[in-house]
Design an enzyme around this catalytic site. Structure first.
Site, mmCIF file in Angstrom:
data_model
loop_
_atom_site.group_PDB
_atom_site.id
_atom_site.type_symbol
_atom_site.label_atom_id
_atom_site.label_comp_id
_atom_site.label_asym_id
_atom_site.label_seq_id
_atom_site.Cartn_x
_atom_site.Cartn_y
_atom_site.Cartn_z
ATOM 1 N N THR A 84 0.825 -1.203 0.000
ATOM 2 C CA THR A 84 0.000 0.000 0.000
ATOM 3 C C THR A 84 0.861 1.256 0.000
ATOM 4 O O THR A 84 1.960 1.274 0.558
ATOM 5 C CB THR A 84 -0.955 -0.023 1.218
ATOM 6 O OG1 THR A 84 -1.699 1.167 1.226
ATOM 7 C CG2 THR A 84 -0.227 -0.154 2.528
ATOM 8 N N SER A 87 -1.128 3.359 10.718
ATOM 9 C CA SER A 87 -2.017 2.494 11.504
ATOM 10 C C SER A 87 -1.320 1.150 11.691
ATOM 11 O O SER A 87 -0.362 0.833 10.967
ATOM 12 C CB SER A 87 -3.356 2.258 10.788
ATOM 13 O OG SER A 87 -3.168 1.391 9.679
ATOM 14 N N TYR A 137 -2.557 -1.579 10.811
ATOM 15 C CA TYR A 137 -2.740 -2.269 9.526
ATOM 16 C C TYR A 137 -1.627 -1.886 8.556
ATOM 17 O O TYR A 137 -0.968 -2.748 7.970
ATOM 18 C CB TYR A 137 -4.119 -1.932 8.907
ATOM 19 C CG TYR A 137 -4.068 -2.020 7.407
ATOM 20 C CD1 TYR A 137 -3.957 -3.251 6.776
ATOM 21 C CD2 TYR A 137 -4.044 -0.864 6.610
ATOM 22 C CE1 TYR A 137 -3.827 -3.343 5.393
ATOM 23 C CE2 TYR A 137 -3.914 -0.943 5.233
ATOM 24 C CZ TYR A 137 -3.805 -2.183 4.635
ATOM 25 O OH TYR A 137 -3.667 -2.266 3.276
ATOM 26 N N HIS A 138 -1.433 -0.563 8.358
ATOM 27 C CA HIS A 138 -0.404 -0.142 7.397
ATOM 28 C C HIS A 138 0.968 -0.686 7.821
ATOM 29 O O HIS A 138 1.791 -1.043 6.973
ATOM 30 C CB HIS A 138 -0.381 1.386 7.270
ATOM 31 C CG HIS A 138 -1.560 1.964 6.528
ATOM 32 N ND1 HIS A 138 -2.697 2.424 7.163
ATOM 33 C CD2 HIS A 138 -1.778 2.145 5.197
ATOM 34 C CE1 HIS A 138 -3.557 2.867 6.249
ATOM 35 N NE2 HIS A 138 -3.038 2.718 5.057
ATOM 36 N N LYS A 160 1.775 -4.128 6.557
ATOM 37 C CA LYS A 160 2.247 -4.161 5.164
ATOM 38 C C LYS A 160 3.748 -3.891 5.099
ATOM 39 O O LYS A 160 4.450 -4.434 4.248
ATOM 40 C CB LYS A 160 1.498 -3.115 4.335
ATOM 41 C CG LYS A 160 0.020 -3.384 4.188
ATOM 42 C CD LYS A 160 -0.222 -4.534 3.233
ATOM 43 C CE LYS A 160 -1.664 -4.623 2.815
ATOM 44 N NZ LYS A 160 -1.969 -5.805 2.009
HETATM 45 P P1 NAD Z 1 -11.115 -7.308 1.198
HETATM 46 O O1 NAD Z 1 -11.132 -7.344 2.677
HETATM 47 O O2 NAD Z 1 -12.387 -7.015 0.483
HETATM 48 O O3 NAD Z 1 -10.506 -8.679 0.622
HETATM 49 C C1 NAD Z 1 -9.528 -9.426 1.274
HETATM 50 C C2 NAD Z 1 -9.947 -10.880 1.214
HETATM 51 O O4 NAD Z 1 -8.941 -11.673 1.856
HETATM 52 C C3 NAD Z 1 -11.250 -11.154 1.929
HETATM 53 O O5 NAD Z 1 -12.155 -11.818 1.079
HETATM 54 C C4 NAD Z 1 -10.855 -12.020 3.137
HETATM 55 O O6 NAD Z 1 -11.859 -12.963 3.476
HETATM 56 C C5 NAD Z 1 -9.568 -12.653 2.658
HETATM 57 N N1 NAD Z 1 -8.636 -12.995 3.737
HETATM 58 C C6 NAD Z 1 -8.192 -12.211 4.746
HETATM 59 N N2 NAD Z 1 -7.358 -12.880 5.539
HETATM 60 C C7 NAD Z 1 -7.249 -14.131 5.023
HETATM 61 C C8 NAD Z 1 -6.539 -15.299 5.411
HETATM 62 N N3 NAD Z 1 -5.774 -15.326 6.507
HETATM 63 N N4 NAD Z 1 -6.657 -16.416 4.653
HETATM 64 C C9 NAD Z 1 -7.434 -16.416 3.538
HETATM 65 N N5 NAD Z 1 -8.145 -15.346 3.149
HETATM 66 C C10 NAD Z 1 -8.055 -14.214 3.875
HETATM 67 O O7 NAD Z 1 -9.971 -6.246 0.786
HETATM 68 P P2 NAD Z 1 -9.699 -5.496 -0.603
HETATM 69 O O8 NAD Z 1 -10.199 -4.114 -0.493
HETATM 70 O O9 NAD Z 1 -10.130 -6.361 -1.716
HETATM 71 O O10 NAD Z 1 -8.126 -5.423 -0.560
HETATM 72 C C11 NAD Z 1 -7.339 -6.492 -1.061
HETATM 73 C C12 NAD Z 1 -5.868 -6.219 -0.813
HETATM 74 O O11 NAD Z 1 -5.486 -5.003 -1.465
HETATM 75 C C13 NAD Z 1 -5.508 -6.057 0.651
HETATM 76 O O12 NAD Z 1 -4.281 -6.691 0.892
HETATM 77 C C14 NAD Z 1 -5.366 -4.565 0.832
HETATM 78 O O13 NAD Z 1 -4.472 -4.265 1.828
HETATM 79 C C15 NAD Z 1 -4.870 -4.123 -0.541
HETATM 80 N N6 NAD Z 1 -5.250 -2.734 -0.849
HETATM 81 C C16 NAD Z 1 -6.571 -2.379 -0.905
HETATM 82 C C17 NAD Z 1 -6.934 -1.073 -1.229
HETATM 83 C C18 NAD Z 1 -8.358 -0.614 -1.282
HETATM 84 O O14 NAD Z 1 -8.600 0.581 -1.503
HETATM 85 N N7 NAD Z 1 -9.344 -1.490 -1.132
HETATM 86 C C19 NAD Z 1 -5.909 -0.129 -1.471
HETATM 87 C C20 NAD Z 1 -4.576 -0.536 -1.402
HETATM 88 C C21 NAD Z 1 -4.248 -1.843 -1.094
HETATM 89 N N1 USQ Z 2 -11.283 10.101 5.432
HETATM 90 C C1 USQ Z 2 -12.137 11.187 5.595
HETATM 91 N N2 USQ Z 2 -13.461 10.918 5.710
HETATM 92 C C2 USQ Z 2 -13.981 9.668 5.642
HETATM 93 C C3 USQ Z 2 -13.098 8.578 5.465
HETATM 94 C C4 USQ Z 2 -11.759 8.834 5.378
HETATM 95 O O1 USQ Z 2 -11.720 12.344 5.646
HETATM 96 O O2 USQ Z 2 -15.204 9.515 5.750
HETATM 97 C C5 USQ Z 2 -9.830 10.349 5.290
HETATM 98 C C6 USQ Z 2 -8.973 9.591 6.290
HETATM 99 O O3 USQ Z 2 -8.809 10.323 7.477
HETATM 100 C C7 USQ Z 2 -7.675 9.413 5.507
HETATM 101 C C8 USQ Z 2 -8.147 9.326 4.057
HETATM 102 O O4 USQ Z 2 -9.465 9.847 4.032
HETATM 103 O O5 USQ Z 2 -6.878 10.546 5.633
HETATM 104 C C9 USQ Z 2 -8.138 7.926 3.487
HETATM 105 O O6 USQ Z 2 -8.884 7.070 4.320
HETATM 106 P P1 USQ Z 2 -9.450 5.669 3.752
HETATM 107 O O7 USQ Z 2 -10.219 5.012 4.842
HETATM 108 O O8 USQ Z 2 -10.125 5.886 2.446
HETATM 109 O O9 USQ Z 2 -8.087 4.896 3.391
HETATM 110 P P2 USQ Z 2 -7.008 4.152 4.294
HETATM 111 O O10 USQ Z 2 -7.372 4.077 5.705
HETATM 112 O O11 USQ Z 2 -5.677 4.728 3.950
HETATM 113 O O12 USQ Z 2 -7.076 2.660 3.733
HETATM 114 C C10 USQ Z 2 -7.495 2.316 2.404
HETATM 115 C C11 USQ Z 2 -7.709 0.810 2.365
HETATM 116 C C12 USQ Z 2 -6.386 0.106 2.649
HETATM 117 C C13 USQ Z 2 -5.324 0.592 1.677
HETATM 118 C C14 USQ Z 2 -5.200 2.114 1.702
HETATM 119 C C15 USQ Z 2 -4.334 2.647 0.583
HETATM 120 O O13 USQ Z 2 -8.689 0.424 3.326
HETATM 121 O O14 USQ Z 2 -6.552 -1.298 2.515
HETATM 122 O O15 USQ Z 2 -4.089 0.031 2.015
HETATM 123 O O16 USQ Z 2 -6.507 2.687 1.470
HETATM 124 S S1 USQ Z 2 -3.303 3.947 1.127
HETATM 125 O O17 USQ Z 2 -4.135 5.006 1.661
HETATM 126 O O18 USQ Z 2 -2.534 4.366 -0.013
HETATM 127 O O19 USQ Z 2 -2.452 3.388 2.170
#
Ligand code: NAD
Ligand code: USQ
Length: 399
Positions: free
Chosen positions: A144, A179, A181-182, A185
């Site tokens: 990410t 976070s 979470y981040h 990664k």
């Molecule tokens: P999501 O939660 O919708 O999908 C993740 C899937 O992985 C889920 O279906 C979940 O059941 C499965 N999973 C989680 N832990 C598991 C485990 N231990 N074993 C098997 N399956 C498991 O998330 P998403 O939004 O599709 O994101 C997918 C990936 O992309 C993530 O790694 C996330 O960090 C990354 N990512 C997402 C975004 C975004 O904006 N959605 C942005 C940047 C990076």
């Molecule tokens: N934010 C608002 N209002 C809202 C929701 C969010 O102002 O209602 C702000 C947050 O404070 C933050 C930004 O918008 O500053 C982004 O928040 P987000 O929830 O859209 O994104 P983030 O928490 O960063 O996480 C999401 C995905 C994660 C992925 C990440 C990409 O859930 O899986 O890794 O985006 S990145 O941001 O590049 O790390």
């Protein structure tokens, strides 16, 4: 190519699996379906109904004639991981399977521990299985852009040349994640880079920005093929949330000053980036980082775009923006500039954010607005406390 999509039941994994299958690849899906259980835990569900995995796969076969092989199990179970790799024999593994919500990881100790164990141990099990069974497998790992945070210098693509006391080296770009979470990664990235170095594995770490959008050419083929559309304060990402808020007449929730600027991309481009990466594998022992985004926006600018488009949609009235105290600890105004050259060099043609895309997202939410629980929109997870109270009833694991 034989491609295994881990997390293939999720928001991005499912449409990616469909896209790769449509392009003629042999696709398998691995997922433990835990994402559907987070919905139950949080008392929420996707705005657009999503079908159970078996039904999704069966409909895809009917619609396209292509088979996607599902494997239901947990990456934290190393025997399961080994068995699936032995059985499917992938050439590439696309790894989406992690707990991906920053707020979820910040609820309390249990959720932070769960997130880091789930993500870091799952990836470690995968690295061992690849090293033991077939080190030639290309691991395409979703990282990410948030691993880098928001430094006051330009963000490079994975590595930065540093000259220190007269000596120069190419080093991993400094990480300042926002976070637990981040942070998971970042830990993954270090483990993958190390495994490439010691065992000669090959991997591409896709540092992806925030994804927006819900439709892809394949998900649009049948209602059973739709992917998730989350709007709640724990799993909804910012632009998708704003679109749903506009659809239900909820003032757009800009956290703090709204100057938080983030790298972003359309869901169409996620699919294209993953396919381009699979088609262009790294060399033996190579660990590459691609910054996967196409544009940057501040939260305030996004809210203004959504308010303008939403206010023009018949029946919605004026869409308002509300600044609410930022529940996160983050910079609310800052410099932001990041490099992305590697995916464009492979041929990525970006879909930039358009008013049509915003309107489509809002209209999709309007169609299903009876499913929106407005109570789930307000943020409840506060970075400043070690324990937040979150909703714990309702929710659906899929329809
Ligand atoms: P999501 O939660 O919708 O999908 C993740 C899937 O992985 C889920 O279906 C979940 O059941 C499965 N999973 C989680 N832990 C598991 C485990 N231990 N074993 C098997 N399956 C498991 O998330 P998403 O939004 O599709 O994101 C997918 C990936 O992309 C993530 O790694 C996330 O960090 C990354 N990512 C997402 C975004 C975004 O904006 N959605 C942005 C940047 C990076
Ligand atoms: N934010 C608002 N209002 C809202 C929701 C969010 O102002 O209602 C702000 C947050 O404070 C933050 C930004 O918008 O500053 C982004 O928040 P987000 O929830 O859209 O994104 P983030 O928490 O960063 O996480 C999401 C995905 C994660 C992925 C990440 C990409 O859930 O899986 O890794 O985006 S990145 O941001 O590049 O790390």
């Amino acid at each position: 190519m034989r491609i295994l999509v881990l997390g293939g039941d999720g928001y991005l994994g499912w449409p990616t699996a469909l896209h790769l299958s449509q392009q003629g690849h042999d696709v398998g899906i691995v997922d433990n379906l835990i994402r559907r259980h987070y919905d139950e835990e949080m008392g929420v569900s996707s705005v657009v109904p999503i079908r159970q995995l078996q039904r999704r796969v069966a409909t895809w076969k009917e619609v396209s004639g292509n088979t996607i092989e599902p494997f239901v199990g947990d990456l934290n179970d190393h025997q399961f991981v080994t068995r699936v790799l032995q059985q499917f024999e992938p050439e590439a593994v696309v790894h989406f399977a992690e707990q991906r919500s920053a707020p979820y990881s910040m609820i309390d100790r249990e959720h932070a521990v769960y997130t880091q164990v789930n993500n870091v141990v799952g990836t470690l099990n995968l690295l061992y299985a690849i090293a033991e069974l077939n080190p030639a497998i290309h691991l395409v790992k979703l990282g990410t852009m948030g691993e880098y945070g928001a430094p006051n210098i330009e963000i490079e693509e994975g590595f930065i040349e540093v000259t220190h006391k007269g000596r120069t080296d190419l080093l991993p770009f400094p990480k300042q994640p926002a976070s637990f979470y981040h942070l998971s990664k970042v830990h993954d990235s270090h483990n993958i880079m190390f495994a490439c170095r010691i065992w000669g594995l090959r991997s591409t770490d896709l540092n992806q920005g925030i994804v927006y959008g819900q439709h892809t050419p394949e998900t649009a083929l049948h209602a059973d093929l739709e992917t998730r559309y989350d709007y709640d304060a724990v799993f909804g990402t910012v632009l998708n949330r704003f679109a749903v808020q506009a659809a239900v007449g909820y003032p757009l929730t800009v956290y703090g000053k709204g100057g938080q600027t983030r790298a972003m991309l359309d869901i169409h481009d996620t699919l294209a980036c993953v396919e381009l990466t699979c088609n262009n594998p790294p060399a033996e022992g190579e660990y590459r980082v691609f910054n996967q985004f196409t544009e940057s926006h501040s939260v305030r600018d996004l809210a203004e775009r959504v308010a303008k488009v939403g206010s023009g949609i018949a029946g919605l009235g004026e869409v308002r923006i509300e600044s609410i105290p930022d529940p996160r600890v983050e910079k609310e105004e800052h410099y932001y500039s990041a490099v992305t050259t590697k995916l464009p060099a492979l041929g990525l043609q970006p879909h930039l954010l358009s008013d049509e895309t915003i309107a489509h997202l809002i209209e999709t939410a309007v169609k299903h607005r009876h499913r929106v629980n407005v109570e789930a929109i307000r943020p409840t997870v506060n970075w400043r406390t070690t324990k937040s109270e979150v909703s714990v009833s309702g929710g659906a694991v899929g329809e």
